[in-house]
Design an enzyme around this catalytic site. Structure first.
Site, PDB file in Angstrom:
ATOM      1  N   LYS A 132       0.861  -1.194   0.000  1.00  0.00           N
ATOM      2  CA  LYS A 132       0.000   0.000   0.000  1.00  0.00           C
ATOM      3  C   LYS A 132       0.897   1.244   0.000  1.00  0.00           C
ATOM      4  O   LYS A 132       1.955   1.234  -0.631  1.00  0.00           O
ATOM      5  CB  LYS A 132      -0.982  -0.056   1.169  1.00  0.00           C
ATOM      6  CG  LYS A 132      -1.809  -1.350   1.147  1.00  0.00           C
ATOM      7  CD  LYS A 132      -2.982  -1.328   2.066  1.00  0.00           C
ATOM      8  CE  LYS A 132      -3.743  -2.646   1.959  1.00  0.00           C
ATOM      9  NZ  LYS A 132      -4.964  -2.671   2.733  1.00  0.00           N
ATOM     10  N   HIS A 144      -8.940  -2.569  -5.986  1.00  0.00           N
ATOM     11  CA  HIS A 144      -8.904  -2.646  -4.519  1.00  0.00           C
ATOM     12  C   HIS A 144      -9.953  -1.709  -3.921  1.00  0.00           C
ATOM     13  O   HIS A 144     -10.192  -0.616  -4.434  1.00  0.00           O
ATOM     14  CB  HIS A 144      -7.513  -2.295  -3.989  1.00  0.00           C
ATOM     15  CG  HIS A 144      -7.361  -2.653  -2.544  1.00  0.00           C
ATOM     16  ND1 HIS A 144      -7.844  -1.857  -1.534  1.00  0.00           N
ATOM     17  CD2 HIS A 144      -6.829  -3.752  -1.947  1.00  0.00           C
ATOM     18  CE1 HIS A 144      -7.603  -2.451  -0.366  1.00  0.00           C
ATOM     19  NE2 HIS A 144      -6.984  -3.594  -0.599  1.00  0.00           N
ATOM     20  N   GLU A 179     -11.494 -10.116  -1.230  1.00  0.00           N
ATOM     21  CA  GLU A 179     -11.148  -9.252  -0.108  1.00  0.00           C
ATOM     22  C   GLU A 179     -12.407  -8.611   0.471  1.00  0.00           C
ATOM     23  O   GLU A 179     -12.825  -7.542   0.015  1.00  0.00           O
ATOM     24  CB  GLU A 179     -10.207  -8.142  -0.590  1.00  0.00           C
ATOM     25  CG  GLU A 179      -8.923  -8.666  -1.195  1.00  0.00           C
ATOM     26  CD  GLU A 179      -7.747  -7.750  -0.899  1.00  0.00           C
ATOM     27  OE1 GLU A 179      -6.643  -8.251  -0.803  1.00  0.00           O
ATOM     28  OE2 GLU A 179      -7.976  -6.537  -0.733  1.00  0.00           O
ATOM     29  N   GLY A 223      -1.568  -7.832   3.714  1.00  0.00           N
ATOM     30  CA  GLY A 223      -1.356  -6.390   3.829  1.00  0.00           C
ATOM     31  C   GLY A 223      -0.422  -6.072   4.971  1.00  0.00           C
ATOM     32  O   GLY A 223       0.773  -6.426   4.952  1.00  0.00           O
TER      33      GLY A 223
HETATM   34  P1  PGA Z   1      -4.667  -6.022   5.463  1.00  0.00           P
HETATM   35  O1  PGA Z   1      -4.812  -5.598   3.930  1.00  0.00           O
HETATM   36  O2  PGA Z   1      -3.969  -7.371   5.485  1.00  0.00           O
HETATM   37  O3  PGA Z   1      -3.836  -4.951   6.092  1.00  0.00           O
HETATM   38  O4  PGA Z   1      -6.043  -6.123   6.026  1.00  0.00           O
HETATM   39  C1  PGA Z   1      -5.255  -6.554   3.015  1.00  0.00           C
HETATM   40  C2  PGA Z   1      -5.525  -5.953   1.667  1.00  0.00           C
HETATM   41  O5  PGA Z   1      -6.075  -4.852   1.571  1.00  0.00           O
HETATM   42  O6  PGA Z   1      -5.180  -6.607   0.669  1.00  0.00           O
END
Ligand code: PGA
Length: 251
Positions: A11, A95, A162, A229
């Site tokens: 991210k 996303h 997701e 993530g």
């Molecule tokens: P997260 O993010 O593991 O921090 O919840 C997952 C994602 O958005 O792919």
């Protein structure tokens, strides 16, 4: 069974300097992992640094976004040929954070997937419901998101399930059993949406995956891998997840 995908999107985290350090720490920890497809998706600014570190290793890299056009007057954007030239194997689209922050639509996803595939890369398309609900309405919504992929080349496509409610700080991964149901429903959608013996589309799960939740999720039918993530911002935790084997809950 085909190799599992274990990957992470950083991210909006890690400068290019930090990204190079991350790769330097990760590489020796996963040297022995040869039966998983590992990948990292850095921010644009760190792709070059990551490529310098990962070229020639078993870890692939990619991007978190792409503009659907080849080039032109789109200030601040990055195109598929630019990413292909950097050796990207994967490009993530759809996303929920991009849908939320930039109003990205399924029509945009269709155009992005076409651009990614035109340049020989694999599109990683995120789908998932905003709120917890019954499987029927959830699959109706996911079916609409999947319709954006009806013309896509399935040999260069990965779907990431997701659920939005399971993503980010304070959230917890969805129940393994629920994940298994949705993954099998997505598989069924692909089987019924186009006849013929085309490539199977790997379906990976993302949303608060960590070393504790990963084994039971991996044990679910229809789960071809994990998209991690925040817990993968620590290379040691990512390496740990990369080594895990499926373990059914309750065993
Ligand atoms: P997260 O993010 O593991 O921090 O919840 C997952 C994602 O958005 O792919």
């Amino acid at each position: 069974m085909a190799d599992r995908f274990i990957g992470t999107s950083w991210k909006m985290n890690l400068t290019s300097t930090q990204a190079a350090e991350y790769c330097g720490r990760l590489l020796p920890l996963v040297e022995d992992v040869t039966d998983r497809r590992l990948f990292v998706l850095p921010p644009f600014t760190a792709i070059w640094a990551v490529r310098q570190k990962l070229a020639g290793t078993q870890i692939a890299w990619g991007a978190q976004h792409v503009h659907p056009e080849e080039s032109g007057a789109h200030t601040g954007d990055v195109s598929a040929p630019m990413l292909a030239d950097l050796g990207c194997s994967y490009v993530e689209v759809g996303h929920s954070e991009r849908r939320r922050d930039y109003g990205e639509t399924d029509a945009l996803v269709t155009a992005q997937v076409a651009a990614i595939q035109r340049h020989g890369m694999t599109a990683m398309v995120c789908v998932g419901e905003r709120e917890r609900a019954e499987i029927g309405p959830v699959m109706e919504g996911i079916g609409r998101q999947l319709s954006a992929l009806s013309g896509a080349d399935r040999s260069r496509l990965i779907v990431a399930y997701e659920p939005v409610w399971a993503i980010g700080a304070g959230a917890r991964a969805a129940d393994p059993e629920w994940i298994g149901w949705v993954h099998q429903a997505i598989e069924a959608w692909f089987r019924s949406s186009r006849a013929g013996s085309e490539a199977d589309v790997p379906i990976i799960y993302g949303g608060s995956v960590d070393g504790a939740s990963a084994p039971a999720i991996l044990a679910q039918p229809g789960v071809s891998g994990l998209f991690v993530g925040r817990s993968a911002l620590d290379p040691e935790e990512f390496a740990r997840i990369a080594h895990l084997n499926p373990v059914s809950a309750g065993r």
